[in-house]
Write a protein that holds these residues in place. Structure first.
Motif, mmCIF file in Angstrom:
data_model
loop_
_atom_site.group_PDB
_atom_site.id
_atom_site.type_symbol
_atom_site.label_atom_id
_atom_site.label_comp_id
_atom_site.label_asym_id
_atom_site.label_seq_id
_atom_site.Cartn_x
_atom_site.Cartn_y
_atom_site.Cartn_z
ATOM 1 N N ASN A 1 0.814 -1.213 0.000
ATOM 2 C CA ASN A 1 0.000 0.000 0.000
ATOM 3 C C ASN A 1 0.849 1.265 0.000
ATOM 4 O O ASN A 1 0.530 2.230 -0.695
ATOM 5 C CB ASN A 1 -0.969 -0.031 1.188
ATOM 6 C CG ASN A 1 -2.002 -1.117 0.998
ATOM 7 O OD1 ASN A 1 -2.812 -1.030 0.090
ATOM 8 N ND2 ASN A 1 -1.959 -2.131 1.829
ATOM 9 N N VAL A 2 1.933 1.266 0.768
ATOM 10 C CA VAL A 2 2.837 2.420 0.755
ATOM 11 C C VAL A 2 3.480 2.568 -0.624
ATOM 12 O O VAL A 2 3.569 3.674 -1.164
ATOM 13 C CB VAL A 2 3.904 2.299 1.870
ATOM 14 C CG1 VAL A 2 4.964 3.376 1.738
ATOM 15 C CG2 VAL A 2 3.249 2.367 3.244
ATOM 16 N N ALA A 3 3.902 1.455 -1.205
ATOM 17 C CA ALA A 3 4.506 1.494 -2.544
ATOM 18 C C ALA A 3 3.510 2.018 -3.572
ATOM 19 O O ALA A 3 3.882 2.791 -4.469
ATOM 20 C CB ALA A 3 5.014 0.111 -2.936
ATOM 21 N N MET A 4 2.243 1.625 -3.450
ATOM 22 C CA MET A 4 1.225 2.120 -4.392
ATOM 23 C C MET A 4 1.016 3.622 -4.235
ATOM 24 O O MET A 4 0.876 4.344 -5.232
ATOM 25 C CB MET A 4 -0.091 1.362 -4.211
ATOM 26 C CG MET A 4 -0.034 -0.056 -4.723
ATOM 27 S SD MET A 4 -1.611 -0.916 -4.842
ATOM 28 C CE MET A 4 -2.346 -0.682 -3.249
ATOM 29 N N LEU B 1 11.413 9.037 -5.076
ATOM 30 C CA LEU B 1 10.189 8.264 -4.845
ATOM 31 C C LEU B 1 10.325 6.850 -5.397
ATOM 32 O O LEU B 1 9.970 5.869 -4.733
ATOM 33 C CB LEU B 1 8.984 8.970 -5.476
ATOM 34 C CG LEU B 1 8.521 10.255 -4.790
ATOM 35 C CD1 LEU B 1 7.485 10.978 -5.633
ATOM 36 C CD2 LEU B 1 7.979 9.957 -3.401
ATOM 37 N N TRP B 2 10.878 6.737 -6.607
ATOM 38 C CA TRP B 2 11.052 5.402 -7.202
ATOM 39 C C TRP B 2 12.097 4.595 -6.445
ATOM 40 O O TRP B 2 11.959 3.379 -6.303
ATOM 41 C CB TRP B 2 11.399 5.505 -8.683
ATOM 42 C CG TRP B 2 10.182 5.774 -9.507
ATOM 43 C CD1 TRP B 2 9.929 6.887 -10.244
ATOM 44 C CD2 TRP B 2 9.038 4.927 -9.666
ATOM 45 N NE1 TRP B 2 8.700 6.778 -10.845
ATOM 46 C CE2 TRP B 2 8.142 5.579 -10.514
ATOM 47 C CE3 TRP B 2 8.687 3.669 -9.172
ATOM 48 C CZ2 TRP B 2 6.915 5.029 -10.875
ATOM 49 C CZ3 TRP B 2 7.467 3.129 -9.536
ATOM 50 C CH2 TRP B 2 6.597 3.801 -10.381
ATOM 51 N N ALA B 3 13.128 5.240 -5.960
ATOM 52 C CA ALA B 3 14.137 4.514 -5.178
ATOM 53 C C ALA B 3 13.514 3.945 -3.904
ATOM 54 O O ALA B 3 13.792 2.796 -3.522
ATOM 55 C CB ALA B 3 15.311 5.436 -4.842
ATOM 56 N N ILE B 4 12.659 4.716 -3.260
ATOM 57 C CA ILE B 4 11.986 4.228 -2.057
ATOM 58 C C ILE B 4 11.086 3.042 -2.396
ATOM 59 O O ILE B 4 11.043 2.046 -1.661
ATOM 60 C CB ILE B 4 11.194 5.365 -1.368
ATOM 61 C CG1 ILE B 4 12.152 6.435 -0.851
ATOM 62 C CG2 ILE B 4 10.324 4.818 -0.239
ATOM 63 C CD1 ILE B 4 11.460 7.719 -0.416
ATOM 64 N N VAL B 5 10.370 3.129 -3.519
ATOM 65 C CA VAL B 5 9.516 2.019 -3.942
ATOM 66 C C VAL B 5 10.350 0.755 -4.170
ATOM 67 O O VAL B 5 9.966 -0.341 -3.731
ATOM 68 C CB VAL B 5 8.704 2.387 -5.214
ATOM 69 C CG1 VAL B 5 8.016 1.162 -5.801
ATOM 70 C CG2 VAL B 5 7.691 3.474 -4.892
ATOM 71 N N ILE C 1 12.109 -4.710 -2.144
ATOM 72 C CA ILE C 1 13.171 -5.632 -1.738
ATOM 73 C C ILE C 1 13.047 -6.005 -0.263
ATOM 74 O O ILE C 1 13.080 -7.175 0.113
ATOM 75 C CB ILE C 1 14.570 -5.030 -2.027
ATOM 76 C CG1 ILE C 1 14.760 -4.882 -3.544
ATOM 77 C CG2 ILE C 1 15.675 -5.882 -1.422
ATOM 78 C CD1 ILE C 1 15.941 -4.033 -3.934
ATOM 79 N N VAL C 2 12.884 -5.012 0.594
ATOM 80 C CA VAL C 2 12.875 -5.231 2.035
ATOM 81 C C VAL C 2 11.518 -5.788 2.507
ATOM 82 O O VAL C 2 11.481 -6.612 3.416
ATOM 83 C CB VAL C 2 13.227 -3.927 2.782
ATOM 84 C CG1 VAL C 2 13.123 -4.094 4.279
ATOM 85 C CG2 VAL C 2 14.615 -3.462 2.379
ATOM 86 N N ARG C 3 10.421 -5.309 1.934
ATOM 87 C CA ARG C 3 9.049 -5.715 2.262
ATOM 88 C C ARG C 3 8.763 -5.670 3.764
ATOM 89 O O ARG C 3 8.443 -6.675 4.380
ATOM 90 C CB ARG C 3 8.749 -7.107 1.707
ATOM 91 C CG ARG C 3 8.907 -7.168 0.226
ATOM 92 C CD ARG C 3 8.483 -8.456 -0.351
ATOM 93 N NE ARG C 3 9.151 -9.598 0.275
ATOM 94 C CZ ARG C 3 8.997 -10.838 -0.112
ATOM 95 N NH1 ARG C 3 8.211 -11.119 -1.110
ATOM 96 N NH2 ARG C 3 9.639 -11.812 0.497
ATOM 97 N N PRO C 4 8.876 -4.477 4.350
ATOM 98 C CA PRO C 4 8.633 -4.370 5.798
ATOM 99 C C PRO C 4 7.178 -4.743 6.133
ATOM 100 O O PRO C 4 6.261 -4.333 5.450
ATOM 101 C CB PRO C 4 8.910 -2.896 6.104
ATOM 102 C CG PRO C 4 8.789 -2.187 4.802
ATOM 103 C CD PRO C 4 9.146 -3.186 3.744
ATOM 104 N N GLY C 5 7.013 -5.550 7.158
ATOM 105 C CA GLY C 5 5.688 -5.977 7.576
ATOM 106 C C GLY C 5 5.092 -7.090 6.736
ATOM 107 O O GLY C 5 3.910 -7.391 6.860
#
Length: 155
Positions: free
Chosen positions: A93-96, A140-144, A149-153
């Motif tokens: 959801n954050v990535a979206m 923004l794309w780097a954070i996505v 990769i990390v997939r927190p949660g």
């Protein structure tokens, strides 16, 4: 099916998002400046003679086309998340949200300002702000990517 979706998602991200990010970042370097600025004069970074309107027009076109084609990335990503049953995970959801922010930034700020810079060059102030917005777009794309990769949660 998941392997195909993931492959399309990643390849489209690399080609289309990467292409639009590079084009948006390079545009300010090549875009024309007002006639009151002498040709070949150094810019703020000390570079001289890099202005080339034909290159700027091409970068503007790449920004538009690759930005439009980049819609494949979130569409396939959503389908992939649904197939994997991950739509409820916070990182998705954050990535979206960040993807939507990046898309809106490109469509509503970067592309129109590039168009304006080509139609009516100024002394360089617009290009400096364009460079900043391109940096935010890339961030923004780097954070996505980090979220992917990390997939927190993740469950």
């Amino acid at each position: 099916m998941e392997g195909l979706l993931l492959s399309v998602h990643v390849l489209a991200g690399i080609v289309f998002v990467g292409g639009s990010a590079v084009a948006a970042s390079l545009f300010p370097r090549y875009a024309p400046v007002a006639a009151t600025v002498p040709a070949g004069a150094p810019d703020d970074a000390g570079r001289a003679g890099e202005r080339n309107e034909a290159v700027a027009v091409l970068l503007h076109r790449i920004t538009r086309v690759y930005g439009l084609l980049g819609i494949v990335v979130p569409v396939v990503g959503i389908v992939l998340a649904m197939v994997q049953g991950r739509m409820a995970e916070i990182w998705i959801n954050v990535a979206m949200l960040l993807t939507a922010a990046a898309g809106l930034l490109l469509a509503l700020v970067i592309y129109p300002r590039q168009k304006a810079a080509l139609a009516d060059p100024d002394g360089g102030a617009r290009l400096r702000s364009l460079a900043m917005y391109a940096g935010i777009y890339n961030l923004l794309w780097a954070i996505v990517v980090v979220l992917m990769i990390v997939r927190p949660g993740a469950e």
